[in-house]
Enzyme design. Structure first.
Site, PDB file in Angstrom:
ATOM      1  N   ARG A 259      -1.101 -14.452   4.201  1.00  0.00           N
ATOM      2  CA  ARG A 259      -1.765 -13.814   5.353  1.00  0.00           C
ATOM      3  C   ARG A 259      -0.933 -14.017   6.625  1.00  0.00           C
ATOM      4  O   ARG A 259      -0.835 -13.120   7.466  1.00  0.00           O
ATOM      5  CB  ARG A 259      -3.174 -14.382   5.543  1.00  0.00           C
ATOM      6  CG  ARG A 259      -4.123 -14.147   4.376  1.00  0.00           C
ATOM      7  CD  ARG A 259      -4.792 -12.804   4.376  1.00  0.00           C
ATOM      8  NE  ARG A 259      -5.736 -12.624   5.448  1.00  0.00           N
ATOM      9  CZ  ARG A 259      -6.506 -11.530   5.575  1.00  0.00           C
ATOM     10  NH1 ARG A 259      -6.420 -10.546   4.672  1.00  0.00           N
ATOM     11  NH2 ARG A 259      -7.325 -11.398   6.570  1.00  0.00           N
TER      12      ARG A 259
ATOM     13  N   ASN B  24      -1.322  -0.157   7.259  1.00  0.00           N
ATOM     14  CA  ASN B  24      -0.724  -1.427   7.673  1.00  0.00           C
ATOM     15  C   ASN B  24       0.052  -2.113   6.545  1.00  0.00           C
ATOM     16  O   ASN B  24       0.196  -3.326   6.513  1.00  0.00           O
ATOM     17  CB  ASN B  24      -1.787  -2.340   8.279  1.00  0.00           C
ATOM     18  CG  ASN B  24      -2.921  -2.598   7.309  1.00  0.00           C
ATOM     19  OD1 ASN B  24      -2.871  -2.157   6.157  1.00  0.00           O
ATOM     20  ND2 ASN B  24      -3.931  -3.310   7.750  1.00  0.00           N
TER      21      ASN B  24
ATOM     22  N   ARG C 127       3.455  -6.730   9.232  1.00  0.00           N
ATOM     23  CA  ARG C 127       2.774  -5.679  10.004  1.00  0.00           C
ATOM     24  C   ARG C 127       3.319  -5.601  11.422  1.00  0.00           C
ATOM     25  O   ARG C 127       3.413  -4.523  12.008  1.00  0.00           O
ATOM     26  CB  ARG C 127       1.275  -5.940  10.004  1.00  0.00           C
ATOM     27  CG  ARG C 127       0.625  -5.654   8.637  1.00  0.00           C
ATOM     28  CD  ARG C 127      -0.731  -6.305   8.539  1.00  0.00           C
ATOM     29  NE  ARG C 127      -1.510  -5.853   7.391  1.00  0.00           N
ATOM     30  CZ  ARG C 127      -2.686  -6.374   7.060  1.00  0.00           C
ATOM     31  NH1 ARG C 127      -3.214  -7.349   7.770  1.00  0.00           N
ATOM     32  NH2 ARG C 127      -3.351  -5.917   6.003  1.00  0.00           N
TER      33      ARG C 127
ATOM     34  N   LYS D  86       0.840  -1.197   0.000  1.00  0.00           N
ATOM     35  CA  LYS D  86       0.000   0.000   0.000  1.00  0.00           C
ATOM     36  C   LYS D  86       0.884   1.261   0.000  1.00  0.00           C
ATOM     37  O   LYS D  86       2.109   1.168   0.221  1.00  0.00           O
ATOM     38  CB  LYS D  86      -0.923  -0.036   1.220  1.00  0.00           C
ATOM     39  CG  LYS D  86      -1.887  -1.235   1.246  1.00  0.00           C
ATOM     40  CD  LYS D  86      -2.838  -1.098   2.436  1.00  0.00           C
ATOM     41  CE  LYS D  86      -3.574  -2.383   2.735  1.00  0.00           C
ATOM     42  NZ  LYS D  86      -4.477  -2.237   3.913  1.00  0.00           N
TER      43      LYS D  86
ATOM     44  N   TYR E 172     -12.050  -2.254  -2.308  1.00  0.00           N
ATOM     45  CA  TYR E 172     -12.535  -2.301  -0.928  1.00  0.00           C
ATOM     46  C   TYR E 172     -14.065  -2.265  -0.848  1.00  0.00           C
ATOM     47  O   TYR E 172     -14.621  -1.852   0.178  1.00  0.00           O
ATOM     48  CB  TYR E 172     -11.914  -1.159  -0.113  1.00  0.00           C
ATOM     49  CG  TYR E 172     -10.509  -1.472   0.381  1.00  0.00           C
ATOM     50  CD1 TYR E 172     -10.226  -2.666   1.050  1.00  0.00           C
ATOM     51  CD2 TYR E 172      -9.464  -0.561   0.199  1.00  0.00           C
ATOM     52  CE1 TYR E 172      -8.949  -2.956   1.508  1.00  0.00           C
ATOM     53  CE2 TYR E 172      -8.180  -0.856   0.659  1.00  0.00           C
ATOM     54  CZ  TYR E 172      -7.936  -2.055   1.322  1.00  0.00           C
ATOM     55  OH  TYR E 172      -6.664  -2.344   1.791  1.00  0.00           O
TER      56      TYR E 172
ATOM     57  N   HIS F 143      -1.736  -5.476   1.626  1.00  0.00           N
ATOM     58  CA  HIS F 143      -3.021  -6.160   1.463  1.00  0.00           C
ATOM     59  C   HIS F 143      -2.728  -7.561   0.952  1.00  0.00           C
ATOM     60  O   HIS F 143      -1.851  -7.746   0.106  1.00  0.00           O
ATOM     61  CB  HIS F 143      -3.910  -5.439   0.448  1.00  0.00           C
ATOM     62  CG  HIS F 143      -5.079  -6.283   0.008  1.00  0.00           C
ATOM     63  ND1 HIS F 143      -6.251  -6.338   0.725  1.00  0.00           N
ATOM     64  CD2 HIS F 143      -5.229  -7.134  -1.030  1.00  0.00           C
ATOM     65  CE1 HIS F 143      -7.079  -7.193   0.122  1.00  0.00           C
ATOM     66  NE2 HIS F 143      -6.480  -7.696  -0.942  1.00  0.00           N
TER      67      HIS F 143
ATOM     68  N   GLU G 143      -9.676 -10.376  -7.205  1.00  0.00           N
ATOM     69  CA  GLU G 143      -8.783  -9.230  -7.004  1.00  0.00           C
ATOM     70  C   GLU G 143      -7.658  -9.211  -8.046  1.00  0.00           C
ATOM     71  O   GLU G 143      -7.258  -8.134  -8.506  1.00  0.00           O
ATOM     72  CB  GLU G 143      -8.195  -9.267  -5.585  1.00  0.00           C
ATOM     73  CG  GLU G 143      -9.241  -8.999  -4.516  1.00  0.00           C
ATOM     74  CD  GLU G 143      -8.731  -9.174  -3.091  1.00  0.00           C
ATOM     75  OE1 GLU G 143      -9.532  -9.021  -2.159  1.00  0.00           O
ATOM     76  OE2 GLU G 143      -7.522  -9.476  -2.907  1.00  0.00           O
TER      77      GLU G 143
ATOM     78  N   THR H 123      -4.521  -7.434  11.085  1.00  0.00           N
ATOM     79  CA  THR H 123      -4.782  -6.101  10.537  1.00  0.00           C
ATOM     80  C   THR H 123      -4.087  -4.981  11.324  1.00  0.00           C
ATOM     81  O   THR H 123      -3.540  -4.053  10.732  1.00  0.00           O
ATOM     82  CB  THR H 123      -6.311  -5.846  10.525  1.00  0.00           C
ATOM     83  OG1 THR H 123      -6.952  -6.946   9.881  1.00  0.00           O
ATOM     84  CG2 THR H 123      -6.646  -4.559   9.797  1.00  0.00           C
TER      85      THR H 123
HETATM   86  P1  IDP Z   1      -7.081  -7.049   6.306  1.00  0.00           P
HETATM   87  O1  IDP Z   1      -6.335  -6.088   5.387  1.00  0.00           O
HETATM   88  O2  IDP Z   1      -6.222  -7.512   7.443  1.00  0.00           O
HETATM   89  O3  IDP Z   1      -7.750  -8.167   5.547  1.00  0.00           O
HETATM   90  P2  IDP Z   1      -9.737  -5.864   6.587  1.00  0.00           P
HETATM   91  O4  IDP Z   1     -10.605  -6.078   7.788  1.00  0.00           O
HETATM   92  O5  IDP Z   1     -10.120  -6.582   5.320  1.00  0.00           O
HETATM   93  O6  IDP Z   1      -8.234  -6.198   7.015  1.00  0.00           O
HETATM   94  O7  IDP Z   1      -9.711  -4.308   6.305  1.00  0.00           O
HETATM   95  C1  IDP Z   1      -9.187  -3.797   5.097  1.00  0.00           C
HETATM   96  C2  IDP Z   1      -8.277  -2.641   5.424  1.00  0.00           C
HETATM   97  O8  IDP Z   1      -9.050  -1.592   5.993  1.00  0.00           O
HETATM   98  C3  IDP Z   1      -7.215  -2.938   6.468  1.00  0.00           C
HETATM   99  O9  IDP Z   1      -6.069  -3.566   5.925  1.00  0.00           O
HETATM  100  C4  IDP Z   1      -6.916  -1.557   6.991  1.00  0.00           C
HETATM  101  O10 IDP Z   1      -6.071  -0.831   6.099  1.00  0.00           O
HETATM  102  C5  IDP Z   1      -8.293  -0.912   6.994  1.00  0.00           C
HETATM  103  N1  IDP Z   1      -9.019  -1.058   8.271  1.00  0.00           N
HETATM  104  C6  IDP Z   1      -9.611  -2.173   8.764  1.00  0.00           C
HETATM  105  N2  IDP Z   1     -10.209  -1.928   9.945  1.00  0.00           N
HETATM  106  C7  IDP Z   1      -9.998  -0.628  10.208  1.00  0.00           C
HETATM  107  C8  IDP Z   1     -10.370   0.245  11.288  1.00  0.00           C
HETATM  108  O11 IDP Z   1     -11.016  -0.167  12.261  1.00  0.00           O
HETATM  109  N3  IDP Z   1      -9.954   1.542  11.201  1.00  0.00           N
HETATM  110  C9  IDP Z   1      -9.236   2.027  10.135  1.00  0.00           C
HETATM  111  N4  IDP Z   1      -8.885   1.261   9.097  1.00  0.00           N
HETATM  112  C10 IDP Z   1      -9.241  -0.056   9.126  1.00  0.00           C
HETATM  113 MG    MG Z   2      -9.267  -8.006   4.083  1.00  0.00          MG
END
Ligand code: IDP
Ligand code: MG
Length: 148
Positions: free
Chosen positions: A85, A112, A102, A9, A49, A115, A126, A91
């Site tokens: 993963r 973070n 991360r 990212k 997203y 992706h 994707e 996350t």
């Molecule tokens: P992941 O990337 O670990 O699969 P997801 O729940 O799919 O996590 O969320 C997608 C992205 O959205 C995360 O990687 C992060 O950048 C952002 N994100 C997820 N939850 C939050 C939050 O509670 N606050 C701010 N950003 C978030």
């Molecule tokens: Mg995700």
């Protein structure tokens, strides 16, 4: 052979962690099948997203993904989705264990660094969103017999 979409990212690019992050996937034994740098626009960010539409962080997340270049990659190998993963960690960078991308380099929930697709089905969707099929390269890697 399973494939997964990995994005470095905009924070990972800006923080000059591209080489370090690629090295994690490469050293694990996954095989690089595609790689390019992309400046995501709103449409691409929103489609990527889409599942998070309506969540409180959605607008901020789109702005983040649009904020600079992203490195998009396809990695393949045995259990590629789950393996990637695990390499990424959870996350929230503050909670992700040391040894993960991360966990080693991030403190933020949103910013973070990476992706990774969360299922084989989503990976294929994707990959189709970020790559044309002719941008992916199929080849035999010479260490296949050793890595599996
Ligand atoms: P992941 O990337 O670990 O699969 P997801 O729940 O799919 O996590 O969320 C997608 C992205 O959205 C995360 O990687 C992060 O950048 C952002 N994100 C997820 N939850 C939050 C939050 O509670 N606050 C701010 N950003 C978030
Ligand atoms: Mg995700």
């Amino acid at each position: 052979m399973e494939r997964t979409l990995i994005l470095i990212k905009p924070d990972g690019v800006q923080r000059r962690l591209v080489g370090t992050i690629i090295q994690r996937f490469e050293q694990k034994g996954l095989r690089l099948a595609g790689l390019k740098m992309v400046q995501a626009d709103r449409d691409l960010a929103a489609r990527h997203y889409a599942v998070h539409q309506g969540k409180p962080f959605y607008e901020s997340l789109l702005k983040f993904l649009e904020s600079g270049p992203t490195v998009a990659m396809v990695w393949e190998g045995r259990e590629a989705v789950a393996v990637a993963r695990n390499l990424m960690g959870g996350t929230d960078g503050a909670k992700a264990p040391p040894g993960t991308i991360r966990g080693d380099f991030g403190l933020s929930v949103q910013n973070n660094l990476v992706h990774g697709s969360d299922s084989r089905e989503n990976a294929e969707q994707e990959i189709a969103l970020w790559f044309h099929e002719n941008e992916l390269v199929a080849y035999e890697s010479s260490d296949n017999a050793w890595i599996g």
